[in-house]
Design an enzyme around this catalytic site. Structure first.
Site, PDB file in Angstrom:
ATOM      1  N   LYS A   1       0.829  -1.207   0.000  1.00  0.00           N
ATOM      2  CA  LYS A   1       0.000   0.000   0.000  1.00  0.00           C
ATOM      3  C   LYS A   1       0.861   1.253   0.000  1.00  0.00           C
ATOM      4  O   LYS A   1       0.577   2.217  -0.710  1.00  0.00           O
ATOM      5  CB  LYS A   1      -0.934   0.006   1.216  1.00  0.00           C
ATOM      6  CG  LYS A   1      -2.066  -1.010   1.077  1.00  0.00           C
ATOM      7  CD  LYS A   1      -3.038  -0.928   2.245  1.00  0.00           C
ATOM      8  CE  LYS A   1      -4.016  -2.094   2.206  1.00  0.00           C
ATOM      9  NZ  LYS A   1      -4.818  -2.178   3.430  1.00  0.00           N
TER      10      LYS A   1
ATOM     11  N   LYS B   1      -5.722 -11.988  -5.866  1.00  0.00           N
ATOM     12  CA  LYS B   1      -6.862 -12.217  -4.970  1.00  0.00           C
ATOM     13  C   LYS B   1      -7.996 -11.255  -5.292  1.00  0.00           C
ATOM     14  O   LYS B   1      -7.765 -10.133  -5.741  1.00  0.00           O
ATOM     15  CB  LYS B   1      -6.437 -12.105  -3.500  1.00  0.00           C
ATOM     16  CG  LYS B   1      -6.251 -10.694  -3.010  1.00  0.00           C
ATOM     17  CD  LYS B   1      -6.178 -10.601  -1.489  1.00  0.00           C
ATOM     18  CE  LYS B   1      -5.916  -9.118  -1.148  1.00  0.00           C
ATOM     19  NZ  LYS B   1      -5.711  -8.841   0.250  1.00  0.00           N
TER      20      LYS B   1
ATOM     21  N   LYS C   1     -11.388  -5.429  -3.068  1.00  0.00           N
ATOM     22  CA  LYS C   1     -12.192  -4.250  -3.391  1.00  0.00           C
ATOM     23  C   LYS C   1     -11.371  -3.177  -4.113  1.00  0.00           C
ATOM     24  O   LYS C   1     -11.916  -2.291  -4.725  1.00  0.00           O
ATOM     25  CB  LYS C   1     -12.873  -3.675  -2.144  1.00  0.00           C
ATOM     26  CG  LYS C   1     -12.028  -3.577  -0.919  1.00  0.00           C
ATOM     27  CD  LYS C   1     -12.877  -3.523   0.360  1.00  0.00           C
ATOM     28  CE  LYS C   1     -12.025  -3.950   1.554  1.00  0.00           C
ATOM     29  NZ  LYS C   1     -12.802  -4.349   2.720  1.00  0.00           N
TER      30      LYS C   1
END
Ligand code: TYM
Length: 333
Positions: free
Chosen positions: A112, A196, A199
């Site tokens: 991130k 994976k 969202k």
């Protein structure tokens, strides 16, 4: 009875099929034989900088989806993380026991932070796994049902628990274990079946959200990426797309993968996708009706959450007192 704790972030209007199959179905199954505590981790969601009104709305929606999936507040504790201030308090204590290098090795943080750059990344995102450890350790948790992507965070939690016990006395906290069910530990993106389902995926077409329009969901399944062979066979290396569809099919229908393979012998990918779309829509339609029922009555929902917070606090508070004491903080009286 052993103690279960788990949580999800209210960072989206809807949970997705990965959250549901990787975690939520295990939560529901574990309630029967365990003392379970399920949390909407709104403090964690602050790390993505949400709009305040949206965060409030998503916190209720996430709780409504837990209930619709079968989390039963008569048997399990269901609450919102920020309603129990002990989470933030224990997180501070744990952050003083966590190595800077140790926290820097968390791959979710590195991924991130790489996307956001140093100035776009907050200290909260960095210490996120420490807050997660606090969530778990506050309740004397034995087992934590999560998907594969949380394994490293669970390892950190265990390391911290062992460190506390060796520095401050052997039963300061319980050392928890991850409960990761192999078959559904990682549900993949329909368009990119080696990544994976998430969202934050680039294209929404690979994602199945539990509150999506069933017509859209059916279409996404029919256009899932597969391979150029014809055979319907579970083989994650050679056929990740088909294997992912078989995993989802098996988990939602309760039919094991070997039986599905036999059932689809000589049939085409189109048949599999068409049937799976039906299985998914048949699951989603009543699920969505239940979610809407809970959302139509926010004051009852809030009452369930308030009761859960009271019960959670009763369990959390003695743990926090014990850790304060062991660390040498002067008692108030
Ligand atoms: P979160 O909100 O990202 O995800 C919630 C749960 O869904 C699982 N999951 C998946 N499982 C299978 N396949 C996928 N594609 C998939 N995507 C997500 C996750 O593994 C998780 O179990 N850090 C946690 C939230 C948290 C927590 C905790 C969990 C905070 N405190 C304490 C357990 C205990 C997270 O971000 O989950």
């Amino acid at each position: 009875r052993s103690r279960i704790f788990s949580g999800m972030q209210p960072t989206s209007d809807s949970l997705h099929l990965g959250n549901y199959l990787g975690a939520l179905t295990q939560w529901v199954a574990l309630q029967d034989d365990h003392d379970a505590i399920y949390c909407v981790v709104d403090l964690h969601a602050l790390t993505v900088g949400p709009d305040p009104a949206v965060l409030r709305e998503r916190t209720r929606r996430t709780a409504a989806q837990y209930l619709a999936a079968g989390v039963d507040p008569a048997r399990s504790i269901l609450f919102v993380q920020s309603h129990v201030p002990e989470h933030a308090e224990l997180a501070w204590l744990l952050s003083c026991q966590t190595g800077y290098g140790e926290a820097s090795r968390m791959t979710q943080f590195k991924d991130k932070a790489a996307k956001q750059g140093t100035d776009g990344t907050t200290v909260g995102l960095f210490t996120y796994p420490v807050l997660m450890a606090a969530d778990i350790l506050l309740y004397g948790t034995d087992l934590v049902p999560v998907g594969e992507d949380q394994r490293q965070h669970l390892e950190l939690t265990r390391d911290l628990a062992q460190r506390l016990n060796s520095r401050f006395g052997k039963d300061t906290v319980v050392v928890p274990e991850a409960h990761i069910v192999k078959a559904t530990a990682k549900i993949y993106d329909l368009q990119e079946p080696t990544a994976k389902m998430s969202k934050s995926a680039e294209s929404p077409n690979g994602l199945i959200e539990l509150l999506d329009d069933p017509k859209v969901v059916a279409k996404r399944i029919r256009s899932a990426v597969t391979d150029t062979e014809r055979e319907i066979r579970f083989d994650t290396a050679a056929k990740p797309g088909i294997s992912n569809l078989l995993t989802i099919y098996s988990a939602l229908s309760g039919t094991d993968v070997a039986t599905l393979e036999r059932q689809y012998e000589g049939k085409g990918y189109g048949d599999l996708k068409k049937d799976l779309a039906e299985v998914v829509v048949d699951f989603l339609t009543p699920f969505q009706a239940r979610v809407n029922g809970y959302l139509a009555d926010p004051s009852s929902l809030d009452a369930v959450l308030a009761d859960g917070a009271d019960r959670a606090r009763e369990l959390a508070s003695p743990t926090l007192d014990r850790v304060y004491d062991r660390l040498g903080l002067l008692p108030r009286r």
